[in-house]
Design a protein around this motif. Structure first.
Motif, short mmCIF file in Angstrom:
data_model
loop_
_atom_site.label_atom_id
_atom_site.label_comp_id
_atom_site.label_asym_id
_atom_site.label_seq_id
_atom_site.Cartn_x
_atom_site.Cartn_y
_atom_site.Cartn_z
N THR A 1 0.71 6.43 -13.08
CA THR A 1 -0.65 5.88 -12.95
C THR A 1 -0.66 4.42 -12.49
O THR A 1 -1.73 3.81 -12.36
CB THR A 1 -1.42 5.98 -14.28
OG1 THR A 1 -0.74 5.19 -15.26
CG2 THR A 1 -1.52 7.42 -14.74
N PHE A 2 0.51 3.84 -12.25
CA PHE A 2 0.61 2.47 -11.76
C PHE A 2 0.70 2.52 -10.24
O PHE A 2 1.66 3.05 -9.69
CB PHE A 2 1.86 1.79 -12.35
CG PHE A 2 1.99 0.33 -12.02
CD1 PHE A 2 1.41 -0.63 -12.84
CD2 PHE A 2 2.71 -0.09 -10.91
CE1 PHE A 2 1.54 -1.99 -12.55
CE2 PHE A 2 2.84 -1.44 -10.62
CZ PHE A 2 2.25 -2.39 -11.44
N ASN A 3 -0.32 1.97 -9.56
CA ASN A 3 -0.36 2.11 -8.11
C ASN A 3 -0.38 0.77 -7.39
O ASN A 3 -0.19 -0.29 -8.01
CB ASN A 3 -1.55 2.98 -7.69
CG ASN A 3 -2.90 2.33 -8.03
OD1 ASN A 3 -3.00 1.12 -8.23
ND2 ASN A 3 -3.95 3.15 -8.06
N ALA A 4 -0.59 0.79 -6.08
CA ALA A 4 -0.53 -0.42 -5.27
C ALA A 4 -1.58 -1.44 -5.70
O ALA A 4 -1.31 -2.65 -5.68
CB ALA A 4 -0.71 -0.07 -3.79
N ASN B 1 0.84 -1.21 0.00
CA ASN B 1 0.00 0.00 0.00
C ASN B 1 0.87 1.25 0.00
O ASN B 1 1.85 1.34 0.73
CB ASN B 1 -0.92 0.01 1.22
CG ASN B 1 -2.01 -1.02 1.12
OD1 ASN B 1 -2.36 -1.47 0.04
ND2 ASN B 1 -2.58 -1.40 2.27
N GLY B 2 0.51 2.18 -0.83
CA GLY B 2 1.28 3.43 -0.91
C GLY B 2 2.22 3.47 -2.09
O GLY B 2 2.71 4.54 -2.48
N LYS C 1 -0.44 -5.18 -6.69
CA LYS C 1 -0.97 -6.36 -6.01
C LYS C 1 -1.53 -7.35 -7.03
O LYS C 1 -1.32 -8.56 -6.92
CB LYS C 1 -2.07 -5.95 -5.02
CG LYS C 1 -1.56 -5.23 -3.79
CD LYS C 1 -2.73 -4.80 -2.90
CE LYS C 1 -2.28 -3.93 -1.74
NZ LYS C 1 -3.42 -3.50 -0.90
N TYR C 2 -2.25 -6.83 -8.03
CA TYR C 2 -2.77 -7.75 -9.04
C TYR C 2 -1.63 -8.39 -9.82
O TYR C 2 -1.66 -9.60 -10.11
CB TYR C 2 -3.73 -7.07 -10.02
CG TYR C 2 -4.17 -8.08 -11.04
CD1 TYR C 2 -5.10 -9.05 -10.71
CD2 TYR C 2 -3.56 -8.15 -12.30
CE1 TYR C 2 -5.44 -10.06 -11.60
CE2 TYR C 2 -3.88 -9.15 -13.21
CZ TYR C 2 -4.82 -10.10 -12.85
OH TYR C 2 -5.13 -11.11 -13.72
N PHE C 3 -0.62 -7.62 -10.18
CA PHE C 3 0.52 -8.17 -10.92
C PHE C 3 1.15 -9.33 -10.16
O PHE C 3 1.52 -10.35 -10.75
CB PHE C 3 1.56 -7.07 -11.19
CG PHE C 3 1.36 -6.36 -12.50
CD1 PHE C 3 2.39 -6.27 -13.43
CD2 PHE C 3 0.14 -5.76 -12.82
CE1 PHE C 3 2.21 -5.62 -14.64
CE2 PHE C 3 -0.05 -5.10 -14.03
CZ PHE C 3 0.98 -5.03 -14.94
N PRO D 1 -8.76 -6.01 -11.50
CA PRO D 1 -9.34 -4.66 -11.57
C PRO D 1 -9.31 -4.18 -13.02
O PRO D 1 -8.29 -4.33 -13.70
CB PRO D 1 -8.41 -3.82 -10.69
CG PRO D 1 -7.48 -4.78 -10.01
CD PRO D 1 -7.46 -6.01 -10.82
N SER D 2 -10.38 -3.59 -13.48
CA SER D 2 -10.42 -3.11 -14.87
C SER D 2 -9.36 -2.05 -15.12
O SER D 2 -8.83 -1.95 -16.24
CB SER D 2 -11.81 -2.57 -15.21
OG SER D 2 -12.18 -1.52 -14.34
#
Length: 254
Positions: free
Chosen positions: A95-98, A89-90, A102-104, A148-149
């Motif tokens: 535009t690539f975030n936590a 988290n954080g 996590k999905y990756f 996530p879409s």
């Protein structure tokens, strides 16, 4: 310049930039920290995924990812807990975030458990003349579990017009082996002749100035055009010219 003069010029620039000094300022330095094959390929994939924007920021944030994985990316992918994921988290790179990261991690685990790993997917789906079909199939497999879409946009798809710059760059890193100390060459079943140049604003602009590319957009059609031109210069290793095009654009403002 005629074709032979362009080839001679670009070959000299490949020699100038394709050496270990290049690693010092390039995001490829991140996977160079590892020795285990799976660590190298996961670090390559994740680093390439965030390889847009300021290079120093790319390296800084890729380094942060490796720190979050306790510098053992494959072990983290395969053995993470929900608590481990919450520690991400954080994290953010543009535009690539936590949520994306996590999905990756989850998708990579699925690929290693059920599809034989990253290399297996690309080996299986490569065509005789291009890696772009394999990139399309990789994206399909990568998002075959609940996702996530918003995360879809972080993996390019040539079938939807993308030049897939980041995945083509990862493939150069993992497939090319010329003993220059930059690219790894640990994926040995894919011929370098079917690799594509990671097409971005720098390589695209230089290619246009040299007459290697006419199309104005940096998309899948432009990539096909550039591939065709570079393969005439070196049918066996056309993607080596990425060093020349990138170096001329970034370091020399050509």
């Amino acid at each position: 310049m005629n074709k032979s003069e362009i080839k001679e010029f670009l070959d000299s620039k490949v020699e100038e930039y394709n050496n270990q000094k290049f690693v010092e300022s390039d995001p490829i330095q991140i996977p160079h920290r590892f020795n285990i094959k799976e660590d190298i390929e996961i670090a390559s994939f994740l680093t390439a995924t965030i390889a847009w924007g300021n290079r120093k920021m790319i390296i800084k944030n890729a380094d942060k990812m490796m720190q979050l994985f306790d510098h053992a990316p494959f072990d983290f992918v395969m053995n993470h807990s929900e608590l481990d994921l919450s520690n991400l988290n954080g994290f953010v790179h543009r535009t690539f975030n936590a949520e994306d990261l996590k999905y990756f991690i989850k998708a990579l685990r699925h690929i290693y458990l059920h599809h034989g790993g990253l290399e297996s997917i690309f080996n299986k789906n490569a065509s005789a003349s291009s890696m772009q079909p394999a990139i399309h199939e990789f994206k399909h497999t990568f998002f075959s579990i609940a996702h996530p879409s918003r995360t879809l946009k972080h993996v390019g798809d040539p079938n939807k017009g993308s030049a897939a710059k980041r995945l083509n760059m990862m493939l150069r890193w993992l497939v090319r082996q010329d003993n220059a100390g930059v690219d790894f060459g640990i994926w040995t079943k894919i011929p370098t002749s079917i690799l594509s140049c990671p097409l971005d604003v720098h390589s695209g602009n230089v290619a246009r100035k040299l007459g290697l590319l006419k199309r104005k957009q940096n998309d899948a059609k432009a990539l096909f055009e550039l591939d065709s031109a570079l393969r005439k210069l070196d049918p066996n290793d056309p993607v080596k010219y990425d060093f020349a095009l990138f170096g001329l654009g970034v370091f020399e403002g050509f």
